[in-house]
Design a protein around this motif. Structure first.
Motif: not given
Ligand code: NAI
Ligand code: PHE
Ligand code: K
Length: 355
Positions: A303-329
């Motif tokens: 990866x280049x630096x932009x790829x790292x930033x893009x994937x790192x910014x995705x942490x917010x989306x992964x957490x949204x998934x985690x929070x939704x799953x936590x609420x559902x279950x």
């Protein structure tokens, strides 16, 4: 005890003692299910070898989960160097000998374990290790490595703070009170990012110089011993792990927790207490994965630096998934993140559980 700590269900424990420096070396491979085990080298003064083994095992387990939930093709491991005294009291000749022995140990694992920087190790230490073994991430840029992972980690933690505040009903960080514990390589950057976003910063560290710099930048210093009693909207632990046990979880005056430290909660019970009080907690192995994206992305995946930033910014989306799953279950956020990680570690059983 050591007996208890060796009753561990990871894949491998390697230990060695060096009489000359009175140093004990531990490498623990938790899992190679998704690829070679990887995780940093931590150097510290431990009360006993049992404590060092325990720390290595918990940290290695967190690395397995971090790699899995982040979709990185690596397993989890960790090294602990149990020093005879605190790191700042080890002279440079002794430190070099210690790193050389650690590098020999890593080399004997022939690529089943790849190390990188962690608490009390940095890129120049990785350069030193790489003179003896090639299984090292995070060498300095001048030496052909990806350099420090701290900036990417901080960027990801900042995304985690924003996603957690939003989900907790706090809106943006603008005008919110954020308490950052630990103003090191990651915490210092987290403070800058949160301040830029308009947060009011409370800061704590044990190093007076770091506090002075933060104070000059206009932030409010909180005594290190008062962190768990200081009211804030969001608490960001960026020093050491194990700071929230059940008792702390029952009383900590905050609405949300998101930080860089590995293993922030001492156990699952602490997470359950936070949940019962409505304190939303970002699982650390999700929130602090920016460093892994940086090291594995740059050095393994091309990866280049932009790829790292893009994937790192995705942490917010992964957490949204985690929070939704936590609420559902109706489960803790930690348990929800474990489900996501385990789905990747054993696809068959996860599919069975879902149907
Ligand atoms: P660092 O060593 O640069 O900074 C740690 C800071 O915490 C230092 O300023 C230290 O004085 C302070 N500190 C230590 N004990 C304290 C206490 N009791 N109260 C308040 N402050 C205290 O470490 P770094 O790289 O910033 O990492 C911070 C945490 O984030 C560590 O737990 C590390 O394992 C974790 N982490 C770091 C990653 C990275 O890429 N650097 C990646 C993922 C996790
Ligand atoms: N030690 C850091 C962490 O816990 C960075 C690191 C990531 C080191 C991956 C090695 C491999 O995430
Ligand atoms: K470090």
């Amino acid at each position: 005890s050591i007996d208890d700590e060796l009753r561990w269900d990871g894949e491998l424990t390697v230990t060695r003692h060096d009489r000359e420096t009175d140093t004990t070396f531990v490498i623990r491979i938790d899992s190679t299910r998704l690829g070679p085990a990887s995780g940093g080298t931590r150097a510290a003064h431990y009360p006993s070898i049992g404590h060092a083994l325990a720390d290595a095992g918990k940290l290695a387990g967190a690395m397995t989960l971090k790699m899995a939930v982040s979709d990185l093709p690596m397993g989890g491991g960790k090294s602990v160097i149990a020093l005879p005294a605190p790191r700042n009291r080890i002279d440079s000749a002794t430190w070099t000998r210690i790193l050389d022995i650690h590098a020999e140990n890593i080399d004997k694992l022939e690529g089943n374990y790849w190390t990188g920087p962690d608490v009390n190790t940095n890129s120049s230490d990785m350069d030193q290790l790489s003179r003896i073994t090639k299984y090292v991430f995070g060498r300095s840029v001048d030496n052909g490595g990806a350099g420090s992972s701290a900036h990417a980690t901080a960027l990801g933690v900042f995304e985690a703070m924003k996603a957690t505040a939003r989900r907790r009903g706090l809106g943006t960080l603008d005008g919110r009170t954020v308490l950052v514990q630990g103003l090191g390589a990651v915490g210092g950057d987290v403070v800058r990012l949160a301040a830029q976003a308009g947060a009011r910063l409370l800061v704590a560290d044990t190093d007076p110089q770091r506090l002075e710099a933060a104070s000059l930048a206009g932030h409010t210093v909180v005594p290190a011993g008062e962190v768990l009693r200081t009211p804030c909207d969001l608490f960001a632990p960026c020093a050491m792990g194990g700071i929230i046990d059940s008792a702390a979880a029952a009383s900590i005056p905050t609405l949300a927790v998101a930080g860089a430290a590995n293993n922030i909660l001492t156990d699952a019970a602490a997470g359950a207490v936070l949940r019962s009080r409505g304190v939303l907690c970002a699982p650390d192995f999700v929130a602090n994965a920016g460093g892994a994206f940086h090291l594995v992305g740059r050095e393994v995946l091309g990866w280049n630096e932009d790829d790292v930033v893009e994937r790192t910014l995705g942490i917010g989306r992964t957490l949204d998934e985690v929070y939704s799953l936590s609420e559902e279950r109706g489960i803790t956020t930690e348990a929800a993140a474990l489900l996501l990680a385990r789905a990747r570690l054993s696809p068959a059983s996860a599919t069975a559980a879902a149907t």
